[in-house]
Enzyme design. Structure first.
Site, mmCIF file in Angstrom:
data_model
loop_
_atom_site.group_PDB
_atom_site.id
_atom_site.type_symbol
_atom_site.label_atom_id
_atom_site.label_comp_id
_atom_site.label_asym_id
_atom_site.label_seq_id
_atom_site.Cartn_x
_atom_site.Cartn_y
_atom_site.Cartn_z
ATOM 1 N NE ARG A 234 -4.262 -1.412 -0.025
ATOM 2 C CZ ARG A 234 -4.364 -2.423 -0.890
ATOM 3 N NH1 ARG A 234 -3.385 -2.672 -1.741
ATOM 4 N NH2 ARG A 234 -5.436 -3.185 -0.915
ATOM 5 C CG ASP A 258 1.744 -2.757 -8.298
ATOM 6 O OD1 ASP A 258 1.672 -2.453 -9.506
ATOM 7 O OD2 ASP A 258 0.823 -3.365 -7.703
ATOM 8 C CD GLU A 263 -2.820 3.134 -5.418
ATOM 9 O OE1 GLU A 263 -1.645 2.844 -5.132
ATOM 10 O OE2 GLU A 263 -3.685 2.285 -5.645
ATOM 11 C CG HIS A 295 -3.016 -1.115 -6.986
ATOM 12 N ND1 HIS A 295 -3.345 -0.377 -5.891
ATOM 13 C CD2 HIS A 295 -3.178 -2.419 -6.613
ATOM 14 C CE1 HIS A 295 -3.692 -1.184 -4.902
ATOM 15 N NE2 HIS A 295 -3.591 -2.424 -5.317
#
Ligand code: NAD
Length: 335
Positions: A234, A258, A263, A295
């Site tokens: 996260r 990622d 985000e 993600h």
């Protein structure tokens, strides 16, 4: 039969959820809109709302959904840090999730990022396309014999540790709970030792008030010069400004993300014709030793199929009054 409103639908959600729905007798309606205060009305008359990681289920949204008659929030993901669980409980909305759908895929993606960063596959590919066959600047390191630090040794951390152990890395681990699956594979050490000794650090822990910004200026200072940090968990686990400083000073030699703290509003959308307004994110994109994916660690055919099947099963089990307790999110999970 339950009426299910699926929010934030992408083509792949529709495909996999529709396939899974064939084995159940629910009415499933797909909305492309993300779930927020303005779109709650769409859920009017529905029993179930199906949402994803980037839908905001705060107090206002949950209160509106409750007024529309929604009784089940079926999350088509594992994480629930985007949901005000206490409010949902007080409103009598049950929250179901898919706790594990393909931990292998996430672990494999974390390692894919490590390999891409180390051997600079993204730069090499671009060079070759331009007819530039020079190797200058592409020097990598042999991973065999190096040390990887795994923070969080639950489902995904264990698998990442096992893959890296197979590559011949020495594995250090930190987690308040020792996972017996790592016996003979990893050595549990205090966090400061993991920071000091690891060539690669991979994050596999949940985002909670305790773990927020676990990677910050102080932790970066304790790391080996040139360390690689990879975060597939996260975004809020990393204080982005601190890692930017770490990249500039050279303490951080490689960064693979990622997930990103801000985000929301970026990831999962095609913004190629737009100007990116987030200057911190834009700064990250300027480093030659930073790789970012949006993600996508979970994003495999296996995972989408497992997510869809468990989501539909959660809905049917809820209707039958026998939702699997392991799939229910309760307020006792959150501080
Ligand atoms: P899990 O619950 O199986 O394991 C998490 C582990 O973290 C547990 O062993 C727990 O004890 C440990 N932990 C908790 N607090 C800690 C702390 N302060 N320090 C060290 N360890 C701590 O979870 P999982 O399924 O392995 O998922 C790990 C992470 O991956 C989660 O953040 C999840 O949201 C994320 N995730 C990301 C994607 C993606 O697509 N990028 C997909 C799935 C999961």
């Amino acid at each position: 039969m339950m009426k299910v409103a699926v929010f934030n639908t992408k083509a792949y959600d529709k495909q996999y959820l529709s396939e899974a729905a064939q084995n159940h007798s629910h009415e499933v309606i797909f909305f492309e809109a993300p779930l927020n205060k303005n779109t709650c009305k769409l859920a009017s008359g529905f029993d179930v709302v199906c949402a994803f990681v980037n839908d905001h289920l705060d107090k206002d949204v949950l209160t509106l959904l409750s007024k529309e008659g929604v009784r089940l929030l079926a999350l088509r993901c594992a994480g629930f840090n985007n949901v005000d669980v206490k409010t949902a409980e007080s409103l009598g909305i049950t929250i179901a999730r898919v706790p594990a759908y393909s931990p292998h895929g996430v672990a494999e993606h974390a390692v894919a990022i490590m390999l891409a960063l180390n051997r600079q596959i993204y730069r090499a590919h671009n060079r070759i396309r331009e007819g530039n066959f020079s190797l200058e600047g592409l020097l990598g390191f042999q991973m065999h014999g190096k040390t990887a630090g795994i923070i969080g040794t639950g489902k995904i951390g264990v698998l990442t540790a096992k893959i890296l152990s197979g590559f011949g890395l020495h594995i250090l681990a930190y987690d308040p709970y020792v996972n017996p699956e790592l016996k003979g594979i990893a050595e549990y050490v205090p966090l400061n030792k993991l920071y000091a000794d690891s060539d690669i650090i991979s994050l596999h822990l949940p985002l909670t008030p305790d773990t927020y910004h676990i990677i910050n200026a102080q932790s970066v200072q304790q790391m080996k010069k040139g360390v690689m940090i990879v975060n597939t968990s996260r975004g809020g686990l990393i204080d982005t400004q601190s890692v930017i400083e770490g990249l500039k000073s050279g303490i951080i030699g490689y960064l693979g993300l990622d997930v990103y703290e801000e985000e929301d509003g970026l990831f999962f959308e095609d913004l190629s014709g737009h100007v990116i307004q987030d200057d911190t994110f834009a700064r990250l994109l300027t480093f030659p030793n930073v790789v970012i994916t949006g993600h996508q660690a979970f994003f495999t055919k296996t995972a989408l199929s497992n997510i869809a099947e468990t989501t539909l099963k959660n809905i049917s089990d809820f209707e039958a009054g026998q939702l699997d307790p392991a799939n229910i999110v309760k307020s006792e999970f959150v501080k």
